[in-house]
Design a protein around this motif. Structure first.
Motif, PDB file in Angstrom:
ATOM      1  N   SER A   3      -7.608 -14.531  -6.886  1.00 41.21           N
ATOM      2  CA  SER A   3      -6.180 -14.456  -6.531  1.00 41.21           C
ATOM      3  C   SER A   3      -5.332 -14.033  -7.734  1.00 41.21           C
ATOM      4  N   ILE A   4      -5.816 -14.282  -8.959  1.00 39.90           N
ATOM      5  CA  ILE A   4      -5.031 -13.970 -10.169  1.00 39.90           C
ATOM      6  C   ILE A   4      -4.790 -12.461 -10.310  1.00 39.90           C
ATOM      7  N   PRO A   5      -5.854 -11.603 -10.278  1.00 40.80           N
ATOM      8  CA  PRO A   5      -5.572 -10.158 -10.392  1.00 40.80           C
ATOM      9  C   PRO A   5      -4.732  -9.609  -9.241  1.00 40.80           C
ATOM     10  N   PHE A   6      -4.958 -10.116  -8.023  1.00 42.97           N
ATOM     11  CA  PHE A   6      -4.175  -9.630  -6.889  1.00 42.97           C
ATOM     12  C   PHE A   6      -2.708 -10.048  -7.019  1.00 42.97           C
ATOM     13  N   SER A   7      -2.482 -11.296  -7.401  1.00 42.79           N
ATOM     14  CA  SER A   7      -1.112 -11.774  -7.593  1.00 42.79           C
ATOM     15  C   SER A   7      -0.422 -10.984  -8.701  1.00 42.79           C
ATOM     16  N   SER A   8      -1.179 -10.682  -9.762  1.00 42.39           N
ATOM     17  CA  SER A   8      -0.616  -9.901 -10.877  1.00 42.39           C
ATOM     18  C   SER A   8      -0.230  -8.499 -10.427  1.00 42.39           C
ATOM     19  N   MET A   9      -1.110  -7.870  -9.626  1.00 40.73           N
ATOM     20  CA  MET A   9      -0.821  -6.510  -9.143  1.00 40.73           C
ATOM     21  C   MET A   9       0.413  -6.489  -8.240  1.00 40.73           C
ATOM     22  N   TYR A  10       0.515  -7.474  -7.355  1.00 40.98           N
ATOM     23  CA  TYR A  10       1.694  -7.549  -6.480  1.00 40.98           C
ATOM     24  C   TYR A  10       2.966  -7.755  -7.302  1.00 40.98           C
ATOM     25  N   THR A  11       2.880  -8.603  -8.331  1.00 38.34           N
ATOM     26  CA  THR A  11       4.044  -8.860  -9.199  1.00 38.34           C
ATOM     27  C   THR A  11       4.466  -7.593  -9.935  1.00 38.34           C
ATOM     28  N   THR A  52       1.509  -6.014   3.060  1.00 43.05           N
ATOM     29  CA  THR A  52       0.193  -6.673   2.925  1.00 43.05           C
ATOM     30  C   THR A  52       0.255  -7.998   2.166  1.00 43.05           C
ATOM     31  N   LEU A  53       1.347  -8.212   1.421  1.00 41.12           N
ATOM     32  CA  LEU A  53       1.433  -9.392   0.543  1.00 41.12           C
ATOM     33  C   LEU A  53       1.281 -10.738   1.269  1.00 41.12           C
ATOM     34  N   PRO A  54       2.005 -11.004   2.378  1.00 37.24           N
ATOM     35  CA  PRO A  54       1.948 -12.352   2.975  1.00 37.24           C
ATOM     36  C   PRO A  54       0.547 -12.780   3.405  1.00 37.24           C
ATOM     37  N   THR A  55      -0.151 -11.896   4.130  1.00 38.09           N
ATOM     38  CA  THR A  55      -1.484 -12.299   4.632  1.00 38.09           C
ATOM     39  C   THR A  55      -2.522 -12.324   3.515  1.00 38.09           C
ATOM     40  N   THR A  56      -2.415 -11.382   2.563  1.00 44.03           N
ATOM     41  CA  THR A  56      -3.386 -11.352   1.459  1.00 44.03           C
ATOM     42  C   THR A  56      -3.282 -12.606   0.606  1.00 44.03           C
ATOM     43  N   LEU A  57      -2.058 -12.982   0.231  1.00 43.63           N
ATOM     44  CA  LEU A  57      -1.884 -14.181  -0.599  1.00 43.63           C
ATOM     45  C   LEU A  57      -2.169 -15.455   0.196  1.00 43.63           C
ATOM     46  N   ALA A  58      -1.926 -15.434   1.519  1.00 41.38           N
ATOM     47  CA  ALA A  58      -2.261 -16.598   2.356  1.00 41.38           C
ATOM     48  C   ALA A  58      -3.768 -16.846   2.358  1.00 41.38           C
ATOM     49  N   TYR A 256      -6.239   1.832  -1.891  1.00 42.53           N
ATOM     50  CA  TYR A 256      -5.306   2.734  -1.210  1.00 42.53           C
ATOM     51  C   TYR A 256      -3.923   2.110  -1.037  1.00 42.53           C
ATOM     52  N   LEU A 257      -3.884   0.815  -0.710  1.00 40.29           N
ATOM     53  CA  LEU A 257      -2.613   0.178  -0.361  1.00 40.29           C
ATOM     54  C   LEU A 257      -1.926  -0.533  -1.530  1.00 40.29           C
ATOM     55  N   VAL A 258      -2.698  -0.982  -2.498  1.00 44.74           N
ATOM     56  CA  VAL A 258      -2.120  -1.795  -3.585  1.00 44.74           C
ATOM     57  C   VAL A 258      -1.956  -1.002  -4.881  1.00 44.74           C
TER      58      VAL A 258
END
Length: 283
Positions: A3-11, A52-58, A256-258
């Motif tokens: 979750s750390i790299p994904f959260s960082s990319m979204y931020t 994509t953020l809400p479901t991915t982070l959920a 593709y999406l992030v």
């Protein structure tokens, strides 16, 4: 830990694109067609990220793996709509570069504020009309109780339609039509724009002028590669790579999406001095 790299990319994606929007809005010298189109790209990247953020982070934070069917269709509509908008904005940006390089004296007269607003409205209308039938084509299908586990942490059209226990030929054909009539046509027109730009630049007498003209296109060319290469790869995998492990499908979809919303602000901040200066002033 994943979750750390994904959260960082979204931020990074949300912060970078919001900074570009603020920089263009608050800096009068950036009130030019090129930067208006860049604002459209940044706004689209924010929308794509939020889709994509809400479901991915959920899934990553709370291990929450359930989504209602109607909510899934809404997410899918916005996710694919923003992808079509991004493709269209990149095409509009290539037209902007073509006009700026081939006819610089008429640049401001051709791309007036009214014209840019009309282009923006046409882009949104195109995406909405292209994707509007998709949820209704899916709603008519019956879905198997034993096939409701999705491959991604978001609702992706090729993934969702293959969970149906029914004939999905119409869905496949319409999905292919949308891909070809949006991303397919856009990529061909972008290549045509750059062929014309190359012809114009090679006609310039001074090597220094050629380099300066090419430099104004570098950021856009990188943004095109970052968006279209993963997009084409993902389409090919979904059409012909069904035998590949699910992790490959998931990884390509995330890239593709992030990745484009993460990289676009970085590309434009590094390659464009006015954007870099204006963005640094925002910090």
């Amino acid at each position: 830990w994943i979750s750390i790299p994904f959260s960082s990319m979204y931020t990074v994606a949300l912060t970078g694109n919001c900074l570009i929007l603020l920089a263009v809005t608050r800096t009068p010298s950036l009130h030019q067609p090129m930067y208006y189109f860049l604002s459209m790209l940044a706004l689209t990247d924010v929308g794509l990220t939020l889709s994509t953020l809400p479901t991915t982070l959920a899934v990553l934070w709370f291990d929450h793996r359930l989504i209602g069917f109607n909510a899934c269709l809404v997410q899918m509509f916005f996710l694919h709509s923003f992808s079509v908008v991004e493709s269209s904005v990149l095409l509009a940006m290539s037209f902007d570069r073509f006009v700026a390089i081939s006819n610089p004296l008429r640049y401001a007269a051709v791309l007036t504020n009214n014209v840019i607003i009309k282009i923006g409205m046409a882009i949104v209308a195109r995406a909405t009309l292209s994707l509007f039938p998709v949820p209704f084509l899916l709603k008519r299908l019956n879905f198997c109780p034993n096939k409701i586990l999705l491959s991604h942490s978001f609702c992706f059209h090729p993934d969702v339609m293959r969970k149906a226990c029914a004939d999905i030929t119409i869905n496949i054909l319409y999905g292919l039509y949308v891909v070809l009539s949006t991303g397919g046509i856009d990529s061909l027109l972008i290549m045509l724009s750059y062929a014309l730009i190359l012809h114009t630049v090679l006609g310039l007498a001074s090597p220094r002028e050629r380099i300066r003209a090419f430099n104004t296109c570098v950021s856009h060319i990188l943004a095109v590669f970052v968006f279209f290469i993963p997009g084409i790869t993902m389409s090919m995998i979904h059409r012909f790579g069904r035998h590949l492990p699910p992790i490959v499908h998931a990884l390509v979809a995330y890239v593709y999406l992030v990745v484009p919303p993460v990289l676009n602000p970085i590309i434009y901040s590094v390659k464009s001095k006015p954007i870099r200066k204006a963005t640094l002033r925002m910090l």
